[in-house]
Scaffold this motif. Structure first.
Motif, PDB file in Angstrom:
ATOM      1  N   ILE A  61       0.838  -1.205   0.000  1.00 38.21           N
ATOM      2  CA  ILE A  61       0.000   0.000   0.000  1.00 38.21           C
ATOM      3  C   ILE A  61       0.872   1.254   0.000  1.00 38.21           C
ATOM      4  O   ILE A  61       0.548   2.237  -0.668  1.00 38.21           O
ATOM      5  N   LEU A  62       1.965   1.215   0.738  1.00 39.74           N
ATOM      6  CA  LEU A  62       2.854   2.379   0.790  1.00 39.74           C
ATOM      7  C   LEU A  62       3.597   2.597  -0.528  1.00 39.74           C
ATOM      8  O   LEU A  62       3.883   3.730  -0.905  1.00 39.74           O
ATOM      9  N   HIS A  63       3.943   1.517  -1.221  1.00 39.79           N
ATOM     10  CA  HIS A  63       4.701   1.595  -2.471  1.00 39.79           C
ATOM     11  C   HIS A  63       4.084   0.660  -3.520  1.00 39.79           C
ATOM     12  O   HIS A  63       4.735  -0.296  -3.952  1.00 39.79           O
ATOM     13  N   PRO A  64       2.850   0.926  -3.968  1.00 37.88           N
ATOM     14  CA  PRO A  64       2.188  -0.025  -4.870  1.00 37.88           C
ATOM     15  C   PRO A  64       2.880  -0.182  -6.223  1.00 37.88           C
ATOM     16  O   PRO A  64       3.028  -1.296  -6.718  1.00 37.88           O
ATOM     17  N   VAL A  65       3.335   0.909  -6.810  1.00 33.98           N
ATOM     18  CA  VAL A  65       3.967   0.834  -8.127  1.00 33.98           C
ATOM     19  C   VAL A  65       5.288   0.080  -8.034  1.00 33.98           C
ATOM     20  O   VAL A  65       5.582  -0.790  -8.868  1.00 33.98           O
ATOM     21  N   LYS A  66       6.068   0.377  -7.008  1.00 40.60           N
ATOM     22  CA  LYS A  66       7.354  -0.307  -6.842  1.00 40.60           C
ATOM     23  C   LYS A  66       7.149  -1.797  -6.565  1.00 40.60           C
ATOM     24  O   LYS A  66       7.933  -2.623  -7.026  1.00 40.60           O
ATOM     25  N   MET A  67       6.106  -2.137  -5.809  1.00 43.06           N
ATOM     26  CA  MET A  67       5.846  -3.559  -5.530  1.00 43.06           C
ATOM     27  C   MET A  67       5.491  -4.294  -6.820  1.00 43.06           C
ATOM     28  O   MET A  67       6.011  -5.385  -7.084  1.00 43.06           O
ATOM     29  N   VAL A  68       4.629  -3.721  -7.618  1.00 42.13           N
ATOM     30  CA  VAL A  68       4.225  -4.364  -8.879  1.00 42.13           C
ATOM     31  C   VAL A  68       5.402  -4.433  -9.836  1.00 42.13           C
ATOM     32  O   VAL A  68       5.654  -5.477 -10.456  1.00 42.13           O
ATOM     33  N   SER A 102      21.604  -8.914 -30.098  1.00 39.93           N
ATOM     34  CA  SER A 102      22.006  -9.464 -28.800  1.00 39.93           C
ATOM     35  C   SER A 102      22.617  -8.383 -27.922  1.00 39.93           C
ATOM     36  O   SER A 102      22.319  -8.301 -26.715  1.00 39.93           O
ATOM     37  N   LEU A 103      23.470  -7.537 -28.488  1.00 38.71           N
ATOM     38  CA  LEU A 103      24.084  -6.450 -27.737  1.00 38.71           C
ATOM     39  C   LEU A 103      23.018  -5.462 -27.255  1.00 38.71           C
ATOM     40  O   LEU A 103      23.053  -5.019 -26.101  1.00 38.71           O
ATOM     41  N   ILE A 104      22.063  -5.130 -28.136  1.00 38.28           N
ATOM     42  CA  ILE A 104      20.977  -4.213 -27.743  1.00 38.28           C
ATOM     43  C   ILE A 104      20.152  -4.818 -26.607  1.00 38.28           C
ATOM     44  O   ILE A 104      19.801  -4.127 -25.650  1.00 38.28           O
ATOM     45  N   ILE A 105      19.868  -6.099 -26.666  1.00 39.41           N
ATOM     46  CA  ILE A 105      19.103  -6.772 -25.607  1.00 39.41           C
ATOM     47  C   ILE A 105      19.876  -6.746 -24.289  1.00 39.41           C
ATOM     48  O   ILE A 105      19.306  -6.466 -23.232  1.00 39.41           O
ATOM     49  N   ILE A 106      21.172  -6.993 -24.341  1.00 39.99           N
ATOM     50  CA  ILE A 106      21.994  -6.991 -23.125  1.00 39.99           C
ATOM     51  C   ILE A 106      22.043  -5.588 -22.514  1.00 39.99           C
ATOM     52  O   ILE A 106      21.875  -5.419 -21.302  1.00 39.99           O
ATOM     53  N   VAL A 107      22.245  -4.563 -23.328  1.00 41.21           N
ATOM     54  CA  VAL A 107      22.291  -3.194 -22.829  1.00 41.21           C
ATOM     55  C   VAL A 107      20.927  -2.791 -22.271  1.00 41.21           C
ATOM     56  O   VAL A 107      20.831  -2.175 -21.198  1.00 41.21           O
ATOM     57  N   ALA A 108      19.851  -3.136 -22.978  1.00 45.04           N
ATOM     58  CA  ALA A 108      18.499  -2.800 -22.505  1.00 45.04           C
ATOM     59  C   ALA A 108      18.185  -3.525 -21.197  1.00 45.04           C
ATOM     60  O   ALA A 108      17.590  -2.938 -20.283  1.00 45.04           O
ATOM     61  N   ALA A 109      18.580  -4.781 -21.089  1.00 44.79           N
ATOM     62  CA  ALA A 109      18.348  -5.532 -19.850  1.00 44.79           C
ATOM     63  C   ALA A 109      19.147  -4.922 -18.707  1.00 44.79           C
ATOM     64  O   ALA A 109      18.640  -4.806 -17.580  1.00 44.79           O
ATOM     65  N   GLY A 110      20.377  -4.509 -18.983  1.00 44.67           N
ATOM     66  CA  GLY A 110      21.184  -3.851 -17.952  1.00 44.67           C
ATOM     67  C   GLY A 110      20.563  -2.539 -17.510  1.00 44.67           C
ATOM     68  O   GLY A 110      20.501  -2.239 -16.314  1.00 44.67           O
ATOM     69  N   TYR A 111      20.078  -1.747 -18.473  1.00 43.97           N
ATOM     70  CA  TYR A 111      19.425  -0.482 -18.139  1.00 43.97           C
ATOM     71  C   TYR A 111      18.162  -0.744 -17.324  1.00 43.97           C
ATOM     72  O   TYR A 111      17.911  -0.064 -16.324  1.00 43.97           O
ATOM     73  N   LEU A 112      17.368  -1.716 -17.747  1.00 44.61           N
ATOM     74  CA  LEU A 112      16.138  -2.057 -17.025  1.00 44.61           C
ATOM     75  C   LEU A 112      16.454  -2.522 -15.606  1.00 44.61           C
ATOM     76  O   LEU A 112      15.756  -2.152 -14.658  1.00 44.61           O
ATOM     77  N   ALA A 119      12.684  -0.714  -7.232  1.00 44.53           N
ATOM     78  CA  ALA A 119      11.444  -1.477  -7.124  1.00 44.53           C
ATOM     79  C   ALA A 119      11.726  -2.909  -6.673  1.00 44.53           C
ATOM     80  O   ALA A 119      10.974  -3.474  -5.871  1.00 44.53           O
ATOM     81  N   VAL A 120      12.801  -3.484  -7.171  1.00 44.86           N
ATOM     82  CA  VAL A 120      13.168  -4.844  -6.764  1.00 44.86           C
ATOM     83  C   VAL A 120      13.519  -4.864  -5.281  1.00 44.86           C
ATOM     84  O   VAL A 120      13.114  -5.777  -4.545  1.00 44.86           O
ATOM     85  N   ILE A 121      14.222  -3.861  -4.817  1.00 44.66           N
ATOM     86  CA  ILE A 121      14.578  -3.777  -3.397  1.00 44.66           C
ATOM     87  C   ILE A 121      13.318  -3.667  -2.535  1.00 44.66           C
ATOM     88  O   ILE A 121      13.201  -4.348  -1.511  1.00 44.66           O
TER      89      ILE A 121
END
Length: 180
Positions: A61-68, A102-112, A119-121
């Protein structure tokens, strides 16, 4: 699962307040400490499940967007891990045939990953904090006679509860001998 019974919810007085007795466990005797924790997990399991649900919901409830977002990021990482470990040959072939993608996917995954780190924390805190509270309570709460008798029934196999199933799955079984 038909013979699974839910343990009764213990009173707040028994769980935390006046009749509750707390004491630091003897850290020099890890077997006795583990025995106390396991038996308290059995006895207060409904209270622990309720406490975990309440803490998780409060953080949600305190952090709904981060939890999702944290849940989505953890789920996506898990799904990607399962996919890559189950289809290594396909992933290697894709990297060899499409190096730029593959490089674009790796960079995008790292950025994400960096973007979603907060949010993960929050999501992991929503899971880990109730578990920490449960471990602290189960470690510090001294067992009474009612606790010992209830655990005797559980470990003798007369009743099966959700916590009993979880602990059996983790290979943690309470001893039938009632100990302090």
């Amino acid at each position: 699962m038909a013979d699974v019974q839910f343990a009764p919810l213990r009173t707040l007085n028994d769980f935390l307040l006046e009749s509750a007795r707390f004491q630091m466990p003897n850290v020099k005797d890890p077997d006795k400490w583990a025995n106390r924790v396991i038996h308290n997990l059995y006895y207060y399991q409904s209270n622990y499940f309720l406490m975990t649900l309440i803490v998780f919901l409060v953080i949600g409830i305190l952090h709904p967007v981060k939890m999702v977002c944290g849940f989505a990021a953890i789920s996506a990482a898990f799904a990607l891990f399962v996919y890559c470990t189950n289809s290594q040959w396909t992933a290697r072939r894709f990297k060899r045939n499409h190096p730029v993608i593959s490089l674009i996917i790796i960079v995008a995954a790292g950025y994400l990953l960096v973007y979603m780190f907060g949010a993960v924390i929050v999501f992991m805190f929503g899971i880990a904090f109730p578990l920490l509270l449960t471990l602290i309570h189960a470690s510090l709460r001294m067992r009474g006679l009612k606790n010992k008798l209830t655990n005797k029934l559980e470990t003798a196999g007369l009743r099966r509860t959700p916590m009993g199933i979880i602990l059996d799955g983790l290979g943690q079984e309470a001893e039938i001998v009632v100990q302090g």
